[in-house]
Design an enzyme around this catalytic site. Structure first.
Site, PDB file in Angstrom:
ATOM      1  N   VAL A   1       0.414  -8.503   6.815  1.00  0.00           N
ATOM      2  CA  VAL A   1       0.082  -9.727   7.539  1.00  0.00           C
ATOM      3  C   VAL A   1       0.881 -10.931   7.044  1.00  0.00           C
ATOM      4  CG1 VAL A   1      -2.223  -8.963   8.206  1.00  0.00           C
ATOM      5  CG2 VAL A   1      -1.915 -10.239   6.062  1.00  0.00           C
TER       6      VAL A   1
ATOM      7  N   LYS B   1       0.819  -1.209   0.000  1.00  0.00           N
ATOM      8  CA  LYS B   1       0.000   0.000   0.000  1.00  0.00           C
ATOM      9  C   LYS B   1       0.859   1.267   0.000  1.00  0.00           C
ATOM     10  CE  LYS B   1      -3.548  -2.588   2.493  1.00  0.00           C
ATOM     11  NZ  LYS B   1      -4.227  -2.840   3.788  1.00  0.00           N
TER      12      LYS B   1
ATOM     13  N   TYR C   1      -6.416  -4.977  -5.981  1.00  0.00           N
ATOM     14  CA  TYR C   1      -6.012  -5.011  -4.572  1.00  0.00           C
ATOM     15  C   TYR C   1      -5.430  -6.364  -4.181  1.00  0.00           C
ATOM     16  CZ  TYR C   1      -6.461  -5.114   0.507  1.00  0.00           C
ATOM     17  OH  TYR C   1      -6.211  -5.259   1.850  1.00  0.00           O
TER      18      TYR C   1
ATOM     19  N   TYR D   1      -1.810  -0.157  11.675  1.00  0.00           N
ATOM     20  CA  TYR D   1      -3.221  -0.300  12.048  1.00  0.00           C
ATOM     21  C   TYR D   1      -3.451   0.238  13.462  1.00  0.00           C
ATOM     22  CZ  TYR D   1      -2.591  -3.363   8.066  1.00  0.00           C
ATOM     23  OH  TYR D   1      -2.238  -3.864   6.848  1.00  0.00           O
TER      24      TYR D   1
END
Length: 315
Positions: A267, A73, A197, A249
Site C-alpha cells: 500500500v 511479506k 510486523y 489481494y
C-alpha cells in the site's frame, strides 16, 4: 536477456513507460489510513529492472525511497519457510482470499487460519514464526539484514516514523492478531508479533534496491550476482506461484489476467514482479486503485510485460 540490442530495447521501453506515466492525471489515491503514507507525493513514479545477466536499468523516480509495506511479506515468507519449512502450512493457507487484505470475517469461518501468507493476518503469523522465542528487536534485525544481504546494500533501513504511524492506527491488525491468538495460532504475545510486523512493513527502499532484492526469485533461488543459492529452486517456484495467485489481494486475478507475471504489491505504492529466468522488477507510484494496489504501477507493468513479451503465459 543478452546482447546490447535487447538491453537497448528494454531501456527504451522503460523510458517510454515513465514518460507515459508522467502524463497520466488519474493516479489513484494514496493510503491515508496510515498517516505517514498519506503525506507522500502522489505524482512520483519510478521503475527498475534487474536482468538475470546483471543489468540494472531504471527510469523515473527509481532512486527515491518508499515504504515497501506488504512487499516485505515476500521476504518474511522466505525466512519463515527457511525456519520451519512446510510446517508453516499448518498455520497459513495457500489460497487466494477473495476479500480485502485486512478482513477478519474469513478468520472466523476458518478457525483462525489465514487464507494465505500475503494478507495481513497471514503475515502476522509469519512474524510470529520469525520471533521463534527471540525478542522482537532480534527478529526485526534478522529481516532487515536479509534484505540488505539480498541487495548487498547495508544502507537500507526501517522508517521508524512509518512503523510508529502503523502501530498508532493499526487497530484492525490488533484485532486480527488477538483473534488468531484466541485460536492458538499465535505462539507469542500479539503485541510482539505485531511489533515485528509493523517494522518490516516500514522497510524503506527504492525501485533499484527492490528489483535487486527480487533477483533470487527470478533466478531459481540463486542470487545471480554471487552465484550462491538463497533458497531451493522448488521453493522459489512456490513463492512465485503464491505471488501470482495471492500477491495483489482481491485484485490478484485481474493482475494475473492483465500482466501475467508473479507480483507482490504494497500500500506504499510499490510492486515487486518477477519473470522467471529473465528479470526481477520494481515499480512505484503511490496512488492506489480500489483494491489497494498501485494504479499506475499495475498499468506500467502491464505495458512492460506486453512490450517485452514477458507474460509467463506467452508462447
Amino acid at each position: 536477456m543478452t546482447g546490447t540490442a535487447a538491453v537497448g530495447e528494454l531501456e527504451q521501453a522503460l523510458d517510454d513507460i515513465a514518460c507515459e506515466m508522467a502524463t497520466r492525471t488519474d493516479r489513484g489515491n494514496v493510503a491515508t489510513y496510515i498517516p505517514q503514507l498519506g503525506r507522500i507525493n502522489a505524482g512520483a513514479f519510478g521503475i527498475a529492472v534487474a536482468t538475470h545477466d546483471g543489468q540494472v536499468l531504471t527510469a523515473g523516480d527509481a532512486e527515491l525511497t518508499f515504504s515497501i509495506q506488504s512487499i516485505s511479506k515476500v521476504f518474511t515468507l522466505t525466512l519463515a519457510l527457511g525456519s520451519i519449512g512446510d510446517q508453516l502450512w499448518r498455520r497459513v493457507g495457500r489460497e487466494p482470499s477473495g476479500n480485502p487484505f485486512n478482513s477478519i470475517i474469513q478468520l472466523e469461518h476458518e478457525n483462525g487460519i489465514p487464507r494465505n501468507p500475503f494478507i495481513n493476518a497471514g503475515a502476522i503469523v509469519l512474524a510470529d514464526v520469525l520471533l521463534g522465542g527471540h525478542e522482537p528487536r532480534e527478529a526485526i534485525g534478522e529481516i532487515l539484514r536479509f534484505v540488505q544481504f539480498l541487495t548487498d546494500d547495508d544502507t537500507i533501513t526501517i522508517d521508524a516514523a512509518v512503523a510508529a504511524s502503523e502501530r498508532a492506527t493499526g487497530f484492525r491488525n490488533f484485532a486480527l492478531a488477538n483473534y488468531m491468538k484466541s485460536f492458538g495460532n499465535l505462539h507469542h504475545a500479539p503485541e510482539h508479533s505485531l511489533g515485528v510486523y509493523f517494522h518490516h512493513c516500514a522497510i524503506a527502499m527504492n525501485c533499484r534496491q527492490l528489483a535487486l532484492a527480487g533477483r533470487f526469485l527470478a533466478n531459481g533461488g540463486t542470487n545471480p550476482a554471487t552465484g550462491f543459492s538463497v533458497i531451493s529452486a522448488e521453493r522459489a517456484r512456490r513463492i512465485a506461484a503464491l505471488m501470482l495467485t495471492c500477491g495483489h489481494y482481491d485484485g490478484s486475478g485481474d493482475f494475473a489476467f492483465r500482466v501475467g507475471i508473479p507480483g507482490k504489491s504494497g500500500v506504499g505504492g510499490g510492486i515487486l514482479g518477477v519473470v522467471p529466468g529473465i528479470a526481477s522488477m520494481a515499480v512505484w507510484s503511490p496512488g492506489l486503485n480500489e483494491n489497494g494496489n498501485s494504479k499506475l504501477g499495475s498499468i506500467a507493468l502491464e505495458m512492460l510485460a506486453k512490450r517485452m513479451n514477458w507474460s509467463i503465459f506467452a508462447p
